[in-house]
Each structure stands twice: as structure tokens, then as C-alpha cells.
Scaffold this active site. Structure first.
Site, PDB file in Angstrom:
ATOM      1  CD  GLU A  79      -2.957  -1.094   2.290  1.00 42.31           C
ATOM      2  OE1 GLU A  79      -2.542  -0.765   3.425  1.00 42.31           O
ATOM      3  OE2 GLU A  79      -4.139  -1.402   2.065  1.00 42.31           O
ATOM      4  CE1 TYR A 125     -11.427  21.412  18.674  1.00 35.32           C
ATOM      5  CE2 TYR A 125     -13.621  21.024  19.563  1.00 35.32           C
ATOM      6  CZ  TYR A 125     -12.407  21.675  19.621  1.00 35.32           C
ATOM      7  OH  TYR A 125     -12.167  22.588  20.600  1.00 35.32           O
TER       8      TYR A 125
END
Length: 215
Positions: A79, A125
Site C-alpha cells: 500500500e 472539530y
């Protein structure tokens, strides 16, 4: 600019510490997930293949040249290209965190989500740390077509959710990438807990004010 030995040592230790923190808190399991940091000279350190983030050895991290060639350390994860794709953004990205965290993966499997922005703006947030979260279609792990899809999404987004796979998140520092990934996971958890309930997400005006505080 050439990265100093002290810089590289510090980054290696930071990757190990962040990996252990993520693993110990159940945000990754087994040998899933990977972390990378780009050094000041363009080289990149990354967690290697088949390595648990809970037991990393700083000396065995995979080291890549600025051109993306594996130079030393253990064999890199398949990956690795996901990280290389994420660094092509225009906002000074220096670190990437990719996890198979439970709630984010669960959200990536849902059928009826907005592929342009999977999670609603439930908290301030989340908006500040993640912003919009596009969903990249499913491709088998290691498929180069996934690289193209993630690269396209990463041009304008520092956080991407891969269908039936998990999130990959970039930041200007490893701490930024870590915190954004954790905020994404918590928001995905809230999103799933609130299924079949009426919700009151932030308005577009409230969301825009967080992205551009001058408004």
C-alpha cells in the site's frame, strides 16, 4: 536540503510511538494500517509490510528515496503507493496515516452515502481537522487503479475514504495526520450511532465559518 541523522532518528521514533498509540487504543489490529513521514530532503520513511503498528522497530522501517525507490529497511507494504499519492496535494503534506479502523470502514461499506462527502459535519472539530471526505470506489488492495483514484481525490482533499477498505489521511505533521484520522474515526462512530435518528448537523454557514474563520 539533506535530512540530518538526528531528524531521521527523531522521525523513526515518532512513527513507532504513534503506531503503538493507535494499536494500543484499538484503532488498528493485527498487521493492518501503515504510517509514513516525508523527510526534509524528500525521502520517505514508512512502516513495512506484515508489521504490527503496536510493535514497530525504528531501525527496520522502509526508507524510500525522493523518487519513491525503496532504499533500505524491511520490504515495503504493497500500500506504499497510497502514501505516495497522498503527498501530491498542494498544502505542504509531510505525513500520512492509513488505518482499517472499525467505524470508518463500516461507513465505507454503507450503500446510501454521499460519495462526494461521506460524513455529515456533526462537530466543529471534524470540519476543522478533516473537512470534506470523498469516497473512492472499491479496488483490490495493491491495484494500481486504486492509486489513480486516490491520487485524483487527494489533489483537493487531505482525507480520503476507500470503499470497503478504510481511510487514508495526510497532514503537515504526523501529529496532524494522526489527530485528523482519529477525529474521522470518532465522527464515523457518531454517524453510525445516529442511524435512523433525526440529526442536526452544522449548517453550511457554520461549516464555512470553520473552514474560513474570516467569514
Amino acid at each position: 536540503m539533506v535530512a540530518t541523522i538526528s531528524e531521521e532518528t527523531k522521525v523513526r521514533d515518532e512513527i513507532v510511538d504513534v503506531g503503538k498509540s493507535l494499536f494500543d487504543r484499538g484503532l488498528t489490529a493485527g498487521s493492518t494500517g501503515n504510517i509514513s513521514v516525508r523527510l526534509s530532503d524528500g525521502r520517505m520513511l514508512m512502516t513495512p509490510t506484515n508489521a504490527s503498528l503496536g510493535g514497530l522497530d525504528p531501525a527496520r522501517l522502509s526508507l524510500f528515496s525522493a523518487d519513491g525507490i525503496h532504499e533500505s529497511g524491511d520490504r515495503p507494504t504493497k500500500e506504499a503507493f497510497l502514501h505516495q499519492c497522498m503527498y501530491c496535494g498542494k498544502d505542504g503534506r509531510r505525513a500520512v496515516v492509513h488505518l482499517h479502523s472499525t467505524y470508518s470502514v463500516a461507513a465505507s461499506v454503507l450503500k446510501k452515502v454521499d460519495h462526494r462527502d461521506v460524513l455529515p459535519p456533526l462537530t466543529a472539530y471534524y470540519v476543522m481537522r478533516v473537512g470534506a471526505l470523498p469516497l473512492v470506489p472499491y479496488f483490490p488492495p495493491g491495484d494500481q487503479a486504486l492509486a489513480a483514484a486516490v491520487g485524483a481525490a487527494a489533489a483537493d482533499h487531505h482525507a480520503v475514504l476507500m470503499a470497503n477498505h478504510g481511510p487514508v489521511v495526510a497532514g503537515k505533521t504526523l501529529t496532524d495526520a494522526q489527530y485528523a484520522t482519529e477525529e474521522l474515526e470518532e465522527t464515523a462512530k457518531l454517524f453510525l450511532l445516529l442511524q435512523n435518528h433525526e440529526i442536526r448537523p452544522l449548517t453550511e454557514e457554520q461549516r464555512s465559518a470553520l473552514i474560513d474563520p474570516s467569514k
